[in-house]
Scaffold this motif. Structure first.
Motif, short mmCIF file in Angstrom:
data_model
loop_
_atom_site.label_atom_id
_atom_site.label_comp_id
_atom_site.label_asym_id
_atom_site.label_seq_id
_atom_site.Cartn_x
_atom_site.Cartn_y
_atom_site.Cartn_z
N LEU A 400 0.84 -1.20 0.00
CA LEU A 400 0.00 0.00 0.00
C LEU A 400 0.87 1.25 0.00
CD1 LEU A 400 -2.83 -1.02 2.47
CD2 LEU A 400 -2.88 -0.95 -0.03
N CYS A 401 1.94 1.17 0.77
CA CYS A 401 2.85 2.31 0.89
C CYS A 401 3.40 2.70 -0.49
CB CYS A 401 3.97 1.93 1.85
SG CYS A 401 5.08 3.27 2.21
N THR A 402 3.69 1.69 -1.32
CA THR A 402 4.21 1.95 -2.66
C THR A 402 3.28 2.86 -3.43
OG1 THR A 402 5.16 -0.25 -2.65
CG2 THR A 402 5.04 0.86 -4.77
N PHE A 403 1.96 2.49 -3.42
CA PHE A 403 1.00 3.30 -4.16
C PHE A 403 0.83 4.68 -3.54
CE2 PHE A 403 -0.03 -0.84 -5.85
CZ PHE A 403 -0.15 -0.54 -7.19
N ALA A 404 0.84 4.72 -2.22
CA ALA A 404 0.70 6.01 -1.54
C ALA A 404 1.86 6.92 -1.93
CB ALA A 404 0.67 5.79 -0.04
N VAL A 405 3.09 6.40 -1.88
CA VAL A 405 4.26 7.21 -2.22
C VAL A 405 4.19 7.64 -3.69
CG1 VAL A 405 6.77 7.20 -2.50
CG2 VAL A 405 5.73 6.24 -0.45
N ALA A 406 3.79 6.70 -4.56
CA ALA A 406 3.72 7.01 -5.99
C ALA A 406 2.70 8.12 -6.25
CB ALA A 406 3.36 5.76 -6.78
N MET A 408 1.53 10.29 -4.10
CA MET A 408 1.96 11.54 -3.49
C MET A 408 3.03 12.20 -4.36
SD MET A 408 2.38 11.77 0.53
CE MET A 408 4.12 11.41 0.61
N ALA A 409 3.99 11.39 -4.81
CA ALA A 409 5.08 11.94 -5.63
C ALA A 409 4.51 12.58 -6.88
CB ALA A 409 6.06 10.83 -6.00
N SER A 410 3.55 11.90 -7.52
CA SER A 410 3.02 12.44 -8.79
C SER A 410 2.17 13.67 -8.52
CB SER A 410 2.23 11.37 -9.52
OG SER A 410 1.09 11.03 -8.77
N LEU A 411 1.42 13.68 -7.42
CA LEU A 411 0.58 14.85 -7.13
C LEU A 411 1.45 16.05 -6.80
CD1 LEU A 411 -2.45 13.33 -5.19
CD2 LEU A 411 -2.32 14.09 -7.56
N VAL A 412 2.50 15.84 -6.01
CA VAL A 412 3.41 16.94 -5.71
C VAL A 412 4.03 17.46 -7.00
CG1 VAL A 412 5.61 17.53 -4.62
CG2 VAL A 412 3.91 16.23 -3.35
N ALA A 413 4.42 16.48 -7.87
CA ALA A 413 5.01 16.88 -9.15
C ALA A 413 3.99 17.61 -10.01
CB ALA A 413 5.55 15.66 -9.88
N GLY A 414 2.69 17.30 -9.83
CA GLY A 414 1.66 17.88 -10.68
C GLY A 414 1.23 19.27 -10.29
N ILE A 415 1.53 19.69 -9.05
CA ILE A 415 1.02 20.98 -8.56
C ILE A 415 1.45 22.13 -9.45
CG2 ILE A 415 1.19 22.66 -6.69
CD1 ILE A 415 1.19 20.35 -4.74
N LEU A 416 2.75 22.22 -9.73
CA LEU A 416 3.27 23.35 -10.49
C LEU A 416 2.66 23.43 -11.89
CD1 LEU A 416 5.38 25.71 -10.48
CD2 LEU A 416 6.92 24.09 -11.56
#
Lengths: 433, 402
Positions: A400-406, A408-416
């Protein structure tokens, strides 16, 4: 609305297959690397006895002379002398207390076809099993009386029982250890606390399937077994380590609550003062560390593993920066589309949500692929000769952590990129289209 | 090449430009440190060791009955020596890079506190030939000295003579001959009778930097301490000889636990962990550089796509293909330079962090230089494709979509 955004995202992926693939693979590589190392790190730094660790404490004293200290940086000696260990055990001030050392034993299989082999054995006093909650499949541990009478009894691990007796109840049978017969009185159920906290500094590995045999301390010593690790702090005869200036025992106590801890602490302090008064010690320093703080302070997790985790997360960071760039390029190329949607009444929030949905989708797909990479990475680690290699498996939590990190990483990357997309002013875009 | 228009254009595309700078900086920082660590692993794995590593095999024998060990050792050595293909055989307490190290501290003056973990090699008769030690000064042990060697109750050698490593001889008696000097430990004293070329420690990572080449050799008569046999043979039939020897010993010592390895495997196993770390670092670096390059390609392609019209106008007013190419290359060079400068600061910071928390030494400056050059080159290669596409934009593009 989310369904519509996802549909838009899929369409946009199809338009830019190469760029999309690049983003997914980049993110997946970052996720794969960081999850592989994080899984290993969590395994290695985990709590070996979650239900009990809060009650277990490691005892340290300092018998070293002042002018030749154990360490120049002021660390307490890792192990205890026999005299001190026995004094503290016989005081019975804790709920449970046990002294232990590790030894190399030669085991001689009962069938004549197998060659003898070496394994590690624990030499411990009677409370070892009850204190560490080692579960028994057959039989039980030894009593303090067995230990004092140097009874030739042994408790064996499940895997040794499987290997030598095919998993049958072997209690009462005899086992040849170092060319002497010992009677089996207990067989453990699978018991594999990781890290193997009690073996720290005793000479055994810090991880892995553990020791094959467990023997009463006095019996083992009477049978001529020597500890793997011993350190002497003064010159002199080192043949009989019971009365020589040598530290070789690990001492653990079980203290149920804070009151018991402070009571034991003051008992230990007064013991050390007493030893100073007797002239045995020159310094009255003591140590009483809880199990987890003790493991943390001794940095049980190998440096390599911590360094690899750091490396993997820096790699993930690079992958994320890369994803931000690619997402940004993609979204800036679609200013016309954004202009049309804005003109048709979509709010800025809606545009923002649309691009975040797209980024999230990339995260999920990247997470799925990253999981494959992580499984492959863990497989690679299992092929390594490290002592923790066989433990490297992904559990549900890390899945589950894998998907959560993935995600989160993509959403953080998507903000800008999403923010850049939603501030596009529609009018010029429509004109130029 | 005029830089101002490039700067103006970059200023307009601040965010993507900053992203490229950041990516290059991170890649540069990680690359420098990773390459430095790989180099350390490689250097460690190749640590010199003045014995005949190619010809030597080691057989560990465990679980011998302590009272009969002396007889067993003599009998086993004799039996192995009689085997065809075996040049020499001797017993030793522990080979270099062995798992059960025996350390002790020695000093060159009485009552001085020893500062270094020295590896104690107790060697049986003939071990100097079996290991292939290189004698630089003095002599080896005599038969008589071998016959008298044993371990005292305080775990010190009862012998009065010792062979030392060249490094120790220099450390203890700088500028003097080591022969005839004394070393001290506990209540014992030994006289140096010979100096050998540096033999590596039994467990160099435990011994630390200072103890890596601190080895002392004492003569030892057959006893329970000598539980490793050193076999020397021709490197060509080393594996075969080892196999035969294992069979011979298996028959002679049915109750013992035997483990045989060529010294090449001993070395490979000892450094397996650091070799794996090195491979992982290399893999991560390659993937990281690929990701960075693709990121640059992606962003620059996007730029080129966005500026087709401007490029067309420049071509129409007289810029050559070469000038357009140079424009993008210069732009990338500026971004790379900014990234690399930031990256070098980061790399240095990471190195300091690692030095504080792990056993990592200071990174020499040329790793920084190398990392910077690699990222510059990578940037130029990555930008080449999109830049060539930009250069091929025809001047007629200027007239379209107006």
């Amino acid at each position: 609305m989310l369904g519509y955004y996802l549909d838009l995202a899929l369409r946009s992926f199809k338009r830019n297959k190469v760029l999309t693939l690049l983003m997914v693979v980049t993110l997946a590589l970052g996720i794969g690397a960081s999850m592989t190392t994080l899984t290993v790190l969590r395994l290695l730094s985990g709590d070996p006895l979650p239900q009990k660790s809060g009650q277990l404490f490691y005892v340290q004293l300092d018998p070293y002379p002042k002018d030749r200290p154990f360490s120049r940086s002021g660390k307490l000696p890792w192990l205890t002398t026999y005299t001190d260990a026995m004094n503290l055990l016989h005081a019975h001030r804790a709920e449970h207390q046990a002294a232990m050392a590790m030894t190399r034993v030669k085991l001689i299989p009962t069938t004549t076809q197998q060659r003898p082999f070496f394994s590690n054995g624990v030499m411990a006093t009677a409370d070892f099993f009850s204190m560490f909650e080692a579960p028994f499949q057959y039989g039980s541990g030894w009593s303090a009386a067995d230990d004092d009478n140097r009874a030739k009894v042994v408790v064996i691990a499940d895997y040794l029982n499987d290997q030598l007796f095919g998993g049958a109840n072997s209690v009462g049978r005899s086992l040849r250890i170092n060319d002497q017969d010992f009677r089996i009185i207990g067989v453990l159920r699978h018991w594999a606390p990781q890290p193997r906290f009690y073996s720290l500094y005793l000479g055994g590995p810090n991880y892995g399937k553990g020791e094959a045999v467990f023997l009463p301390l006095q019996s083992a010593r009477a049978a001529g077994m020597d500890p793997i690790n011993s350190m002497s702090y003064a010159a002199g005869d080192k043949q009989v380590i019971e009365n020589s200036p040598t530290i070789w025992l690990g001492l653990w106590v079980q203290l149920p609550d804070a009151a018991a801890v402070s009571a034991y602490q003051s008992f230990l302090a007064s013991y050390a003062e007493q030893q100073v008064a007797l002239g045995r010690f020159q310094r009255s320093r003591i140590g009483l560390s809880g199990l987890m703080p003790w493991l943390d302070s001794q940095q049980v997790v190998p440096d390599n593993v911590r360094m690899q985790t750091g490396l993997a997360f820096s790699f993930l960071l690079i992958c994320m920066v890369n994803t931000v760039g690619l997402l940004l390029a993609k979204c800036l190329r679609r200013t016309n589309e954004i202009g049309v949607r804005r003109a048709l009444g979509a709010s800025r929030a809606a545009i923002f949500a649309q691009f975040m949905a797209e980024a999230g989708l990339i995260g999920l797909v990247g997470g799925g692929l990253g999981l494959m990479f992580a499984l492959f990475g863990l497989w690679c680690i299992r092929q390594q000769p490290a002592e923790y290699a066989s433990l490297a498996h992904l559990n549900g939590q890390m899945f589950l952590c894998t998907f959560a990190v993935a995600l989160m990483a993509s959403l953080v990357a998507g903000i800008l990129p999403a923010w850049r997309a939603c501030v596009v002013t529609p009018a010029p875009q429509l004109k130029s289209a | 090449m005029e830089i101002r228009p490039i700067l103006a254009s970059l200023h307009k595309h601040r965010v993507p430009a900053l992203l490229i700078v950041l990516e290059i900086a991170l890649a540069c920082a990680v690359l420098c440190n990773a390459v430095f660590m790989v180099a350390q692993c490689v250097i460690d794995g190749r640590a010199p060791n003045a014995i005949d590593e190619q010809g030597v095999s080691v057989i560990h024998i465990g679980g011998l009955d302590g009272r009969l060990a002396a007889d067993s050792v003599s009998r086993d050595v004799a039996a192995l020596r009689a085997m065809p293909g075996v040049k020499t055989v001797a017993a030793i307490n522990e080979p270099p890079l062995g798992p059960d190290a025996m350390f002790n501290g020695f000093a060159s003056k009485p009552n001085e506190e020893p500062q270094v973990n020295s590896s104690v090699y107790l060697i049986g008769k003939g071990a100097e030939q079996a290991l292939g030690l290189k004698l630089l000064q003095g002599r080896y042990f005599t038969d008589e000295e071998y016959a008298q060697g044993e371990l005292l109750p305080n775990h010190q050698s009862a012998s009065h003579v010792v062979l030392v490593n060249q490094s120790d001889a220099k450390r203890w008696w700088p500028g003097q001959s080591a022969l005839g000097q004394q070393i001290y430990s506990d209540i014992n004293t030994w006289t140096v009778i010979g100096v050998v070329a540096d033999v590596i420690a039994q467990d160099p990572s435990f011994a630390g930097v200072s103890g890596k080449y601190s080895s002392v050799f004492f003569p030892q008569r057959p006893s329970a301490e000598l539980n490793n046999y050193i076999l020397r043979s021709d490197p060509a039939d080393r594996d075969h000889v080892l196999q035969q020897a294992m069979q011979t010993l298996g028959k002679l010592e049915p109750g013992a636990v035997l483990e045989g390895k060529t010294f090449a495997d001993v070395r490979a196993d000892y450094f397996a962990g650091s070799r794996n770390l090195a491979w992982m670092l290399v893999l991560v670096c390659v993937v990281m550089l690929a990701v960075t390059a693709l990121g640059i390609v992606g962003l620059t392609s996007f730029w080129v796509g966005q500026r087709r019209k401007q490029i067309g106008i420049r071509r129409a007013v007289g810029a050559s293909c070469r000038q357009i190419l140079a424009y993008f290359q210069t732009e990338n060079f500026l971004l790379s330079t900014a990234g690399v400068l930031l990256g070098l600061v980061l790399a240095f910071a990471i190195n300091i962090y690692l030095m504080r928390h792990y056993e990592v030494s200071r990174m020499p400056w040329y790793y920084l230089g190398g990392g910077a050059a690699a990222l510059w080159l990578l940037g130029q290669l990555a930008v080449l494709g999109p830049a060539l596409r930009a250069a091929s934009v025809p001047p007629v593009e200027a007239t379209r979509t107006i």
